[in-house]
Scaffold this motif. Sequence first.
Motif, PDB file in Angstrom:
ATOM      1  N   ALA A 153     -21.385  14.036 -12.085  1.00 45.26           N
ATOM      2  CA  ALA A 153     -20.285  13.647 -11.194  1.00 45.26           C
ATOM      3  C   ALA A 153     -19.030  13.161 -11.910  1.00 45.26           C
ATOM      4  CB  ALA A 153     -20.756  12.579 -10.186  1.00 45.26           C
ATOM      5  N   GLN A 154     -18.749  13.680 -13.115  1.00 46.49           N
ATOM      6  CA  GLN A 154     -17.563  13.252 -13.854  1.00 46.49           C
ATOM      7  C   GLN A 154     -16.406  14.246 -13.733  1.00 46.49           C
ATOM      8  OE1 GLN A 154     -17.567  10.110 -15.098  1.00 46.49           O
ATOM      9  NE2 GLN A 154     -19.556  10.161 -14.067  1.00 46.49           N
ATOM     10  N   GLY A 155     -16.722  15.484 -13.335  1.00 48.54           N
ATOM     11  CA  GLY A 155     -15.644  16.468 -13.173  1.00 48.54           C
ATOM     12  C   GLY A 155     -15.783  17.719 -14.034  1.00 48.54           C
ATOM     13  N   LYS A 156     -16.962  17.963 -14.562  1.00 48.77           N
ATOM     14  CA  LYS A 156     -17.156  19.168 -15.396  1.00 48.77           C
ATOM     15  C   LYS A 156     -17.045  20.432 -14.541  1.00 48.77           C
ATOM     16  CE  LYS A 156     -21.291  17.855 -16.717  1.00 48.77           C
ATOM     17  NZ  LYS A 156     -21.389  16.616 -15.909  1.00 48.77           N
ATOM     18  N   THR A 157     -17.771  20.433 -13.422  1.00 47.54           N
ATOM     19  CA  THR A 157     -17.723  21.603 -12.540  1.00 47.54           C
ATOM     20  C   THR A 157     -16.325  21.786 -11.953  1.00 47.54           C
ATOM     21  OG1 THR A 157     -20.056  21.365 -12.004  1.00 47.54           O
ATOM     22  CG2 THR A 157     -18.739  22.644 -10.466  1.00 47.54           C
ATOM     23  N   GLN A 217     -15.010  12.191 -18.510  1.00 53.49           N
ATOM     24  CA  GLN A 217     -15.441  10.957 -17.831  1.00 53.49           C
ATOM     25  C   GLN A 217     -14.469  10.625 -16.715  1.00 53.49           C
ATOM     26  OE1 GLN A 217     -15.326   7.131 -19.951  1.00 53.49           O
ATOM     27  NE2 GLN A 217     -17.500   6.990 -19.536  1.00 53.49           N
ATOM     28  N   ALA A 218     -14.978  10.602 -15.496  1.00 56.63           N
ATOM     29  CA  ALA A 218     -14.193  10.239 -14.305  1.00 56.63           C
ATOM     30  C   ALA A 218     -12.839  10.964 -14.267  1.00 56.63           C
ATOM     31  CB  ALA A 218     -13.988   8.736 -14.246  1.00 56.63           C
ATOM     32  N   GLY A 219     -12.879  12.280 -14.414  1.00 59.30           N
ATOM     33  CA  GLY A 219     -11.665  13.064 -14.282  1.00 59.30           C
ATOM     34  C   GLY A 219     -10.688  12.920 -15.425  1.00 59.30           C
ATOM     35  N   GLN A 220     -11.216  12.523 -16.587  1.00 63.05           N
ATOM     36  CA  GLN A 220     -10.346  12.422 -17.765  1.00 63.05           C
ATOM     37  C   GLN A 220     -11.099  12.889 -19.000  1.00 63.05           C
ATOM     38  OE1 GLN A 220      -9.144   8.322 -17.712  1.00 63.05           O
ATOM     39  NE2 GLN A 220      -7.076   8.912 -17.039  1.00 63.05           N
ATOM     40  N   ILE A 221     -10.321  13.309 -19.980  1.00 66.11           N
ATOM     41  CA  ILE A 221     -10.950  13.628 -21.263  1.00 66.11           C
ATOM     42  C   ILE A 221     -10.880  12.409 -22.155  1.00 66.11           C
ATOM     43  CG2 ILE A 221     -10.661  14.925 -23.380  1.00 66.11           C
ATOM     44  CD1 ILE A 221     -10.221  17.359 -21.810  1.00 66.11           C
TER      45      ILE A 221
END
Length: 371
Positions: free
Chosen positions: A33-37, A366-370
Amino acid sequence: MLLQSLELKDYRNYQAFSHDFSPSLNIFQGKNAQGKTNLIEAIYYLSIGRSYRPVKEDQLVRWEQKSFLISGKILNRLGVLSLETAFSRLTKPAKQIYIGGLKAQKPADMLGNLNSVLFAPEDLSMIKGSPQERRNFLDYDISQVSTEYFQELHKYRRLLAQRNHLLKQIHFGRRDGANLSLWDEQLLASASQIVYKRLQALEKLNPLMRLTQRKLTGGVENLDIKYFLNKRRELKISDDIPGALKEVQRDVLQEETRQGVTLWGPHRDDLSIVVNGMDLKLYGSQGQHRTAVLALKLSELEFFRGESGEYPILLLDDVMSELDEWRRNALIQFIQSKEIQCFITTTDSIGVLGKYEKEIRTYQIQAGQIK
Ligand SMILES: Nc1ncnc2c1ncn2[C@@H]1O[C@H](COP(=O)(O)OP(=O)(O)OP(=O)(O)O)[C@@H](O)[C@H]1O
Ligand SMILES: [Mg+2]
């Protein structure tokens, strides 16, 4: 083809994202749920002009925001090109697309600029799911390399809707059946085109798939895809396609007026995916399903190159789970053997990647950030 860089604004859980990528292997690594997909989804969006998931654009906008933007710099045989798609709840039309800085007329104009082959966990439903999911696989992929096919599909759907409308009226006794043959001629011509194109694609894909499946399984599994007309009769490219369609049409005519819908045509066809002679849907293991879908997708790399002259980019979301170490390794070797750009997501560090010899870039998401 290459995606050199990507920029996101308020897309899913990304407030602002801007990064460039390796022309070889890119790994998006992070917890659930961090934004990979979401990143894979955004890249695919850029390539076909919409999401591959069944969502409305509205849901792609970051919560409490009004618009999103996806833009990327790509490199294909024509050179460097910028692609941009913006969606806003406040403008009309809500969706705006720019290709090389110029405003495009429709989302379909995106097709062909950045071809991509995607493996997503949802794709497993291609084996277990409905015939439509199997047809979609062919339709989406042929559409990426053939705008004529894409337009033919649209034409077919329009004709089909009109014929269905007429059938309903006949069904309720408001019209007689005389007008039907007028539609049938047009529908049959369009249907034949579509079925022919699908069989032609399968004709090219099948040998590629067999080869890929053997590579992924150490020569143990043989994969084959068969095309079934109206889910019943197997059809080959050498068959008389309009003749076969006409035959089905005659068989179902009575039932059609009774039900008030069209019961023949490419929207009723199905594929059968067979490994070592067994129908995968009925007998395959989880790992076999995954391997077969993967082989199918990977064989599209060569198919796309054959059709467009360039390799597409490869997007692999959550591909490693359920594959044993041997198959994971074979997958990495396969990717490495091609001059392609690949994006792959993973929750843990992939041990087998140690065997990858080209440039790898790992991004911690992580949470929509690199990070
Ligand atoms: N429109 C949206 N606005 C804000 N956040 C969103 C939106 N849509 C989805 N999200 C967030 O994105 C998260 C999912 O991201 P994503 O599916 O990319 O995770 P992932 O890193 O692939 O996780 P997994 O390893 O479980 O597959 C959701 O948990 C949700 O919080
Ligand atoms: Mg995911």
